[in-house]
Write a protein that holds these residues in place. Structure first.
Motif, PDB file in Angstrom:
ATOM      1  N   PRO A  59     -21.006  -4.348  -6.255  1.00 45.99           N
ATOM      2  CA  PRO A  59     -21.012  -5.509  -5.372  1.00 45.99           C
ATOM      3  C   PRO A  59     -20.033  -6.551  -5.898  1.00 45.99           C
ATOM      4  O   PRO A  59     -19.951  -6.762  -7.098  1.00 45.99           O
ATOM      5  CB  PRO A  59     -22.446  -6.039  -5.465  1.00 45.99           C
ATOM      6  N   GLY A  60     -19.267  -7.136  -5.012  1.00 43.60           N
ATOM      7  CA  GLY A  60     -18.321  -8.158  -5.446  1.00 43.60           C
ATOM      8  C   GLY A  60     -16.946  -7.623  -5.757  1.00 43.60           C
ATOM      9  O   GLY A  60     -16.036  -8.385  -6.064  1.00 43.60           O
ATOM     10  N   GLU A  61     -16.784  -6.305  -5.683  1.00 47.35           N
ATOM     11  CA  GLU A  61     -15.464  -5.721  -5.918  1.00 47.35           C
ATOM     12  C   GLU A  61     -14.533  -6.113  -4.766  1.00 47.35           C
ATOM     13  O   GLU A  61     -14.931  -6.095  -3.610  1.00 47.35           O
ATOM     14  CB  GLU A  61     -15.622  -4.200  -5.976  1.00 47.35           C
ATOM     15  N   ALA A  62     -13.286  -6.439  -5.091  1.00 49.61           N
ATOM     16  CA  ALA A  62     -12.334  -6.859  -4.053  1.00 49.61           C
ATOM     17  C   ALA A  62     -11.713  -5.631  -3.398  1.00 49.61           C
ATOM     18  O   ALA A  62     -10.558  -5.298  -3.615  1.00 49.61           O
ATOM     19  CB  ALA A  62     -11.261  -7.749  -4.655  1.00 49.61           C
ATOM     20  N   VAL A  63     -12.492  -4.960  -2.560  1.00 50.79           N
ATOM     21  CA  VAL A  63     -12.036  -3.683  -1.996  1.00 50.79           C
ATOM     22  C   VAL A  63     -10.835  -3.841  -1.069  1.00 50.79           C
ATOM     23  O   VAL A  63      -9.994  -2.954  -0.982  1.00 50.79           O
ATOM     24  CB  VAL A  63     -13.169  -2.955  -1.243  1.00 50.79           C
ATOM     25  N   GLY A  64     -10.762  -4.977  -0.394  1.00 53.60           N
ATOM     26  CA  GLY A  64      -9.644  -5.190   0.528  1.00 53.60           C
ATOM     27  C   GLY A  64      -8.321  -5.238  -0.199  1.00 53.60           C
ATOM     28  O   GLY A  64      -7.333  -4.624   0.228  1.00 53.60           O
ATOM     29  N   ILE A  65      -8.312  -5.954  -1.336  1.00 50.21           N
ATOM     30  CA  ILE A  65      -7.083  -6.044  -2.114  1.00 50.21           C
ATOM     31  C   ILE A  65      -6.724  -4.682  -2.684  1.00 50.21           C
ATOM     32  O   ILE A  65      -5.556  -4.282  -2.691  1.00 50.21           O
ATOM     33  CB  ILE A  65      -7.241  -7.110  -3.209  1.00 50.21           C
ATOM     34  N   LEU A  66      -7.739  -3.953  -3.134  1.00 46.59           N
ATOM     35  CA  LEU A  66      -7.479  -2.601  -3.658  1.00 46.59           C
ATOM     36  C   LEU A  66      -6.861  -1.716  -2.584  1.00 46.59           C
ATOM     37  O   LEU A  66      -5.910  -0.977  -2.839  1.00 46.59           O
ATOM     38  CB  LEU A  66      -8.779  -1.962  -4.141  1.00 46.59           C
ATOM     39  N   ALA A  67      -7.400  -1.810  -1.374  1.00 46.80           N
ATOM     40  CA  ALA A  67      -6.879  -0.989  -0.279  1.00 46.80           C
ATOM     41  C   ALA A  67      -5.438  -1.386   0.027  1.00 46.80           C
ATOM     42  O   ALA A  67      -4.566  -0.529   0.184  1.00 46.80           O
ATOM     43  CB  ALA A  67      -7.747  -1.146   0.965  1.00 46.80           C
ATOM     44  N   ALA A  68      -5.199  -2.693   0.082  1.00 47.93           N
ATOM     45  CA  ALA A  68      -3.861  -3.175   0.404  1.00 47.93           C
ATOM     46  C   ALA A  68      -2.848  -2.704  -0.636  1.00 47.93           C
ATOM     47  O   ALA A  68      -1.763  -2.229  -0.289  1.00 47.93           O
ATOM     48  CB  ALA A  68      -3.870  -4.695   0.487  1.00 47.93           C
ATOM     49  N   GLN A  69      -3.215  -2.825  -1.903  1.00 47.86           N
ATOM     50  CA  GLN A  69      -2.283  -2.406  -2.945  1.00 47.86           C
ATOM     51  C   GLN A  69      -2.116  -0.902  -2.975  1.00 47.86           C
ATOM     52  O   GLN A  69      -1.025  -0.387  -3.203  1.00 47.86           O
ATOM     53  CB  GLN A  69      -2.779  -2.905  -4.303  1.00 47.86           C
ATOM     54  N   SER A  70      -3.213  -0.181  -2.734  1.00 47.00           N
ATOM     55  CA  SER A  70      -3.135   1.279  -2.789  1.00 47.00           C
ATOM     56  C   SER A  70      -2.265   1.834  -1.682  1.00 47.00           C
ATOM     57  O   SER A  70      -1.681   2.899  -1.817  1.00 47.00           O
ATOM     58  CB  SER A  70      -4.536   1.876  -2.669  1.00 47.00           C
ATOM     59  N   MET A  71      -2.206   1.126  -0.567  1.00 49.42           N
ATOM     60  CA  MET A  71      -1.342   1.606   0.495  1.00 49.42           C
ATOM     61  C   MET A  71       0.044   0.987   0.381  1.00 49.42           C
ATOM     62  O   MET A  71       1.037   1.606   0.749  1.00 49.42           O
ATOM     63  CB  MET A  71      -1.941   1.277   1.849  1.00 49.42           C
ATOM     64  N   GLY A  72       0.103  -0.232  -0.144  1.00 55.59           N
ATOM     65  CA  GLY A  72       1.386  -0.922  -0.248  1.00 55.59           C
ATOM     66  C   GLY A  72       2.325  -0.280  -1.243  1.00 55.59           C
ATOM     67  O   GLY A  72       3.515  -0.151  -0.973  1.00 55.59           O
ATOM     68  N   GLU A  73       1.793   0.152  -2.375  1.00 59.47           N
ATOM     69  CA  GLU A  73       2.668   0.714  -3.406  1.00 59.47           C
ATOM     70  C   GLU A  73       3.370   1.982  -2.935  1.00 59.47           C
ATOM     71  O   GLU A  73       4.587   2.075  -3.027  1.00 59.47           O
ATOM     72  CB  GLU A  73       1.878   0.945  -4.700  1.00 59.47           C
ATOM     73  N   PRO A  74       2.648   2.968  -2.394  1.00 60.40           N
ATOM     74  CA  PRO A  74       3.350   4.167  -1.912  1.00 60.40           C
ATOM     75  C   PRO A  74       4.358   3.859  -0.803  1.00 60.40           C
ATOM     76  O   PRO A  74       5.362   4.551  -0.670  1.00 60.40           O
ATOM     77  CB  PRO A  74       2.230   5.051  -1.370  1.00 60.40           C
ATOM     78  N   SER A  75       4.067   2.804  -0.030  1.00 56.55           N
ATOM     79  CA  SER A  75       4.996   2.453   1.051  1.00 56.55           C
ATOM     80  C   SER A  75       6.368   2.075   0.508  1.00 56.55           C
ATOM     81  O   SER A  75       7.383   2.296   1.167  1.00 56.55           O
ATOM     82  CB  SER A  75       4.442   1.284   1.862  1.00 56.55           C
ATOM     83  N   THR A  76       6.400   1.505  -0.706  1.00 56.78           N
ATOM     84  CA  THR A  76       7.696   1.142  -1.286  1.00 56.78           C
ATOM     85  C   THR A  76       8.499   2.385  -1.643  1.00 56.78           C
ATOM     86  O   THR A  76       9.711   2.324  -1.787  1.00 56.78           O
ATOM     87  CB  THR A  76       7.526   0.294  -2.560  1.00 56.78           C
ATOM     88  N   GLN A  77       7.804   3.502  -1.798  1.00 59.32           N
ATOM     89  CA  GLN A  77       8.495   4.743  -2.151  1.00 59.32           C
ATOM     90  C   GLN A  77       9.093   5.420  -0.924  1.00 59.32           C
ATOM     91  O   GLN A  77       9.840   6.370  -1.042  1.00 59.32           O
ATOM     92  CB  GLN A  77       7.511   5.736  -2.774  1.00 59.32           C
ATOM     93  N   MET A  78       8.685   4.913   0.232  1.00 60.93           N
ATOM     94  CA  MET A  78       9.128   5.596   1.441  1.00 60.93           C
ATOM     95  C   MET A  78      10.532   5.173   1.816  1.00 60.93           C
ATOM     96  O   MET A  78      10.913   4.025   1.607  1.00 60.93           O
ATOM     97  CB  MET A  78       8.173   5.305   2.593  1.00 60.93           C
ATOM     98  N   THR A  79      11.223   6.089   2.388  1.00 59.07           N
ATOM     99  CA  THR A  79      12.548   5.775   2.874  1.00 59.07           C
ATOM    100  C   THR A  79      12.420   4.815   4.032  1.00 59.07           C
ATOM    101  O   THR A  79      11.502   4.913   4.824  1.00 59.07           O
ATOM    102  CB  THR A  79      13.253   7.055   3.328  1.00 59.07           C
ATOM    103  N   MET A  80      13.331   3.886   4.111  1.00 56.35           N
ATOM    104  CA  MET A  80      13.203   2.844   5.112  1.00 56.35           C
ATOM    105  C   MET A  80      13.195   3.419   6.526  1.00 56.35           C
ATOM    106  O   MET A  80      12.398   3.082   7.354  1.00 56.35           O
ATOM    107  CB  MET A  80      14.331   1.826   4.971  1.00 56.35           C
ATOM    108  N   ARG A  81      14.126   4.281   6.801  1.00 61.75           N
ATOM    109  CA  ARG A  81      14.194   4.793   8.163  1.00 61.75           C
ATOM    110  C   ARG A  81      14.440   6.297   8.104  1.00 61.75           C
ATOM    111  O   ARG A  81      15.456   6.765   7.605  1.00 61.75           O
ATOM    112  CB  ARG A  81      15.333   4.119   8.915  1.00 61.75           C
TER     113      ARG A  81
END
Lengths: 394, 80
Positions: A59-81
């Motif tokens: 309880p009290g874990e910042a799950v939203g931030i974890l989700a955002a970072q977990s998806m945000g980091e791999p997105s930087t690895q993606m080719t732009m287009r």
């Protein structure tokens, strides 16, 4: 003394409320295979429960931030287009980062709407039958069936010469064309001799060239059949079944066609899924689409993060975007909204309306410099009234 | 050529059912929340229409979950 199966079942039923269905089924399956004493069973259950509780999010874990970072980091690895082609060489489907942004923004229409159509049992292994379904899905216009056309200025007629090969291929009857043209254009008579269709004006013979040309163009774009919105159809063999891919999406009309497997056929237009199948289906579609896009690039994100994102996007019964016009823009707290984007507008608006901030969220508390309600900051000390009162009595 | 659209058969659509008034009370009591705090679904949602739920009903959704096997989710029907 080994426990009977009935005893084990009873003991497991007691735990059913606490543990997930999958764990319950696994335990049930494994325990039915072995002979076991009561002590051993208790030890197993104790260990399983301990590990399960340990794995749970606190309880009290910042799950939203974890989700955002977990998806945000791999997105930087993606080719732009990426102009990758999803399976089918002829079909272009948006993938990679642009696709992720599109899903999360809950766009009204994806940039490349497309459907993957699976077929029912009798159709999927039979190329002839599959082709038939494909041809009913693809849009067919009068112009597709013509060999040539002619304008008869003297007789004020438009003559359409039909291509018999195309008629045969698409299994179109001449009568069908005649009736479609008749209902499609006003003020004309339509006749046919099997090889050509003659359109003649009913009122007067003094029509200008311009008018005849207009009728010809109108006649050519008359739609004979097909699913509206679908622009291209490609059939492909996948494993041992035939699958149809389309450019353009119209799930509602498509699922009504015979031969289409209504259980598996899908579209990449999430708002369309919401309209046709409902909010729960939209939630599943968001998860699947994000996961497919990430996996296609060889990136793996735990599905729990995607489930959370998808749940947040669909809690209110509507597919909301993550960002200014959706989740972040609808936060209850003024300060949280102001901290995100367009600060001045939000503050001004709140001032005019006389809004009140409860300081319940994270950002608000960071701004005013109070402890943040996260993790150990979640709990507060509460005084028990009865206890204090009883003290006074003494 | 055409047939009726049966959306509940689609793989993306989980099972929906309306909770009876007693079940609803038990649920709200257990979670210690009010109806308005539940996730929502619109009255004109295709699945809500199909099971003929009305505004204020609580719907139990049996989700097939990749992580938990099967899980329950609840939504309250609201006006769009």
């Amino acid at each position: 003394m080994y426990l009977s199966q009935k005893k084990i079942d009873e003991r497991l039923m007691e735990l059913k409320e606490e543990i997930p269905m999958k764990m319950y089924n696994d335990l049930n399956r494994e325990l039915s295979k072995v002979k076991i004493t009561e002590e051993a069973l208790e030890n197993i259950l104790k260990d399983v429960l301990r590990r399960y509780r340990y794995a749970k999010v606190e309880p009290g874990e910042a799950v939203g931030i974890l989700a955002a970072q977990s998806m945000g980091e791999p997105s930087t690895q993606m080719t732009m287009r990426t102009f990758h082609y999803a399976g089918v060489a002829e079909l272009n489907v948006t993938l990679g980062l642009p696709r992720i942004i599109e899903i999360v923004d809950a766009r009204k229409q994806p940039s490349t709407p497309s459907m993957t159509i699976y077929l029912e049992e009798d159709y999927r292994n039979n190329p002839e039958m599959a082709k038939k379904v494909a041809s009913t899905i693809g849009n067919l216009y009068v112009s597709d069936l013509l060999e040539s056309d002619e304008l008869d200025y003297l007789g004020s007629k438009v003559i359409l010469y039909l291509d018999e090969y195309e008629l045969d291929k698409n299994e179109v009857e001449v009568d069908e064309i005649v009736s479609k043209v008749k209902s499609g254009i006003k003020g004309i008579d339509v006749e046919s001799d099997g090889k050509s269709v003659v359109l003649s004006l009913t009122k007067g013979k003094n029509t200008s060239r311009k008018e005849l040309k207009k009728i010809l163009t109108k006649a050519k774009i008359i739609y004979i059949r097909g699913v509206k919105g679908v622009t291209r159809v490609v059939m492909r063999k996948e494993g041992d079944e035939h699958v149809i891919y389309t450019e353009g999406s119209n799930l509602k009309d498509l699922l009504k066609i015979d031969g289409v497997d209504i259980t598996r056929t899908k579209t990449n237009d999430i708002l369309e899924v919401h309209r046709v199948l409902g909010i729960e289906a939209a939630r599943n579609a968001i998860i699947n689409e994000i996961q497919d896009t990430l996996n296609e690039q060889g990136l793996i994100v735990d599905i729990r993060h995607l489930m959370l994102i998808s749940d947040i996007m669909t809690v209110d019964g509507d597919v909301k975007a993550i960002g200014r016009h959706g989740v972040s823009g609808e936060k209850a707290s003024v300060l949280a909204r102001a901290a995100f984007e367009i600060t001045v507008d939000h503050l001004l608006d709140a001032g005019v309306k006389g809004e009140y901030d409860e300081l319940e969220g994270i950002v608000e508390n960071v701004i005013v410099g109070r402890p943040v309600k996260l993790g150990t900051g979640m709990v507060e000390v509460v005084m028990r009234r009865e206890l204090e009162e009883s003290k006074e009595a003494i | 050529m055409t047939r009726k659209l049966e959306i509940s058969k689609h793989k993306l659509v989980p099972q929906h059912e309306i909770l009876s008034e007693e079940e609803a009370m038990v649920l709200l009591d257990k979670l210690n929340i009010s109806r308005g705090q539940l996730p929502k679904t619109y009255k004109n949602d295709p699945m809500v229409k199909k099971i003929k739920a009305t505004v204020g009903d609580i719907i139990r959704i049996t989700r097939k979950s990749n992580t938990a096997g099967e899980s329950y989710y609840y939504r309250v029907v609201i006006e769009p």
